[in-house]
Design a protein around this motif. Sequence first.
Motif, PDB file in Angstrom:
ATOM      1  N   GLY A  96      -5.384  -8.999 -20.505  1.00 40.20           N
ATOM      2  CA  GLY A  96      -5.142  -8.972 -19.065  1.00 40.20           C
ATOM      3  C   GLY A  96      -4.925  -7.566 -18.541  1.00 40.20           C
ATOM      4  N   PHE A 103      -8.318  -5.874 -18.430  1.00 41.05           N
ATOM      5  CA  PHE A 103      -9.103  -6.505 -17.374  1.00 41.05           C
ATOM      6  C   PHE A 103      -8.678  -5.985 -16.005  1.00 41.05           C
ATOM      7  N   GLN A 104      -7.375  -5.924 -15.782  1.00 37.77           N
ATOM      8  CA  GLN A 104      -6.883  -5.479 -14.486  1.00 37.77           C
ATOM      9  C   GLN A 104      -7.146  -3.990 -14.254  1.00 37.77           C
ATOM     10  N   VAL A 110     -13.182  -8.125 -22.839  1.00 36.14           N
ATOM     11  CA  VAL A 110     -12.378  -9.247 -22.362  1.00 36.14           C
ATOM     12  C   VAL A 110     -13.187 -10.545 -22.399  1.00 36.14           C
ATOM     13  N   THR A 137     -12.353 -16.352 -18.584  1.00 37.55           N
ATOM     14  CA  THR A 137     -11.634 -15.409 -17.718  1.00 37.55           C
ATOM     15  C   THR A 137     -11.165 -16.017 -16.407  1.00 37.55           C
ATOM     16  N   PHE A 151      -5.306 -13.629 -15.575  1.00 32.50           N
ATOM     17  CA  PHE A 151      -6.194 -12.475 -15.477  1.00 32.50           C
ATOM     18  C   PHE A 151      -6.260 -11.936 -14.050  1.00 32.50           C
TER      19      PHE A 151
END
Length: 722
Positions: free
Chosen positions: A393, A396-397, A443, A603, A608
């Motif tokens: 996460g 991803f962010q 991811v 996802t 997420f």
Amino acid sequence: MKRITSSIFLATLILSSMGIFPIPPQAIAQTQENGDLFYLYKGQRIPLNQRQDAIAVSFKQLSRTRNISAPPLYLQLQRDLQSGIRSTTPPKVTPLGENYALVNLPKDIQNAETALQQRIQQKPYVQNTLPVLTRNQHQEIIVLPNEIILSFEPQLSQSQRQTILQQNNLEIVRPLRFNRDRYLVKSTNASGTKILSAANQLNSVKGVTSAAPNFIQSLTNQNLETATKQVANMQKTGDWLQTTEPENPDVKNISQSSSISAKTSLLGLAWHLDSRPLKQCLQQNISSWNSLQTCLQKPIVSKKSTLSRTDIRVTDAWKRSNGGRGVVVAVLDSLIQWDHPDLINNIYTVKAADKCPGEVHGWDFSSSSNSLDPCKNGDADTRISPTELAILGSTFQDTFQLSDAKLVQQYSTEALEIKRKNPDYSLEQIAKVLRYVFRTYKVGGEFHGTYVSGAIAAKPQNSKGLLGVAPNAQILPVRLFGLNGSYSPAAYIEAIGYAANRGADIINLSLGSILPSPGEEEAIADVLKANPKLVIVAAAGNENTNQVTFPAAYQGVVSVGATNITGNRASYSNYGQGLDLVAPGGDLNTPGLLGGIPTTGGTSLNAFWQGIPNPSTRWSSVVDGRGKYWWVEGTSFASPTVAGVVALMKGENKGISRERLVSILKSTASYQGLTISQEDAKLYRSQRSKGEITATIKEQQYFFGKGLVNADAAVQAVKKRR
């Protein structure tokens, strides 16, 4: 102001190292070639090189009482190592599952390996440091622990086995579960790369059938060149496909040929099941997602159409089958998010008498240490854990929230490689590729097992979703890979034995390119011999080479190459020696994302997306805004497509033998709809002229094996021979 100035300075430093302010290029992975580094497979040397730019770390077993909010051990190690180090490339630590990590060494510090090893070994949570190996022309990471997989001849007594162990300075760590005569052992007088010699010597010992190091391998393939092409292709596709479409478009009748479900919103995109709807739409001037959906609802063109079918005729097979009802397909893979709405109703519930603690829906072999019994110390849940979610996460962010400069600064190693291969790229272009790579591979790709499961047996709870090849089959989730594609042969051997022990009718192995291991080959042979109805299907591999890789190359395994929507061999797919069949594997460059295989992703989990608004443009090869569904490519998806066809066949006759079923699968395959590209035709002629191919092997056989699988013909043949 001080923080802003510091950020600008660091970004400038990174840009300088990227060649925007020229400096001499440096190699990413430095290796030392050593003829003494090899291991034996069937008497042949498999050469290895030791990497000089990285070392590996094994962690001590985590305490059950450890604070769940504490940082993951790899991250704690990175913080500890970077503290007090002055370097433009400070040590970066990458997790390899829960128990191992890779430490990239600074390039600007003398004797970095020795200095860092001393610091690492002082940490109370570190078990040991280990060498990192690699093969020529391969991207995988190979870590060498003090562990050897040793197989004894069955007739040896316990005292004879103990004598062999003592004479060779070995101790048993534990017997491998779900196996006979196979053990994990360790040397009492060797360590580091000397474990290779210890394993090699065992192969000449009387009473030993095989011995090989229990390499910790990582199959992560962040192919930046492929990603760069896909990003460029997405930009050319057109604004209509980059605009986020409705989460669940309501399509009333996307396919007329399915008696299983004629109303699923994404079925028309699944060209591998029936290529006619999408092909007829691609011939038209489609300008929006909605117009594509409208087109896909139109009646299929007549059979006299010039459109060739490059699918495997699954929707036709559904009319004549029960969709694989009662058939169990074991998926040995990475994260299998079995509570995905299109999977949850098709997940197998284990009924074995000797279930592991908490075992309900499969088992996770990736989370326990090799030294411990996976049944007692593994995990009953193959889904993403809170720790893994926090790790993925965060990355991803970053791809949504960091500016271009900060993203390049944060992921400087990858940025350097992109810049080296694309020297004309601007900061913005480099950042765009970085975002795609990390979202897609780092991811999204961790849910590879979820992708594979959907390709086999997805079945939506309502009309809004997609269907797998065998939507009434059941998935037995068996997690093998930890984060970054890490796994060990010991876990792999036990996972195969587990799947067979738990009653799987089919095992899918989308694991192309692993190191060959005699222990794995023996384990597969043992399972197939003990289960004459069991079918194992494996991916041929994605190296574009003229022989399939392992495990597809093992005797008795059905090897599957990949084709694209045009009927060509997918450019990445292996071919030639050992190839049995082909099936659609997708191609995200032909004609673009629509050429991929649509399947279930992971996802879309809310965690997420905390603090991230729904993106207004397509951020990866996702079908919907959050990645509940993805377009994918690879022989990894050709293999489960065939596993699904086998499930359809077995659904009509559970008693059919593996020999008969595979014979039907091959005899009903054909070259209809397949075409040989100009590049492949040229390649074939070149290899023929060099004597690398005999005259008896024709072009079609060379690139497609026995041909493209035909689900409808295979199901009909099984029903006739009941």
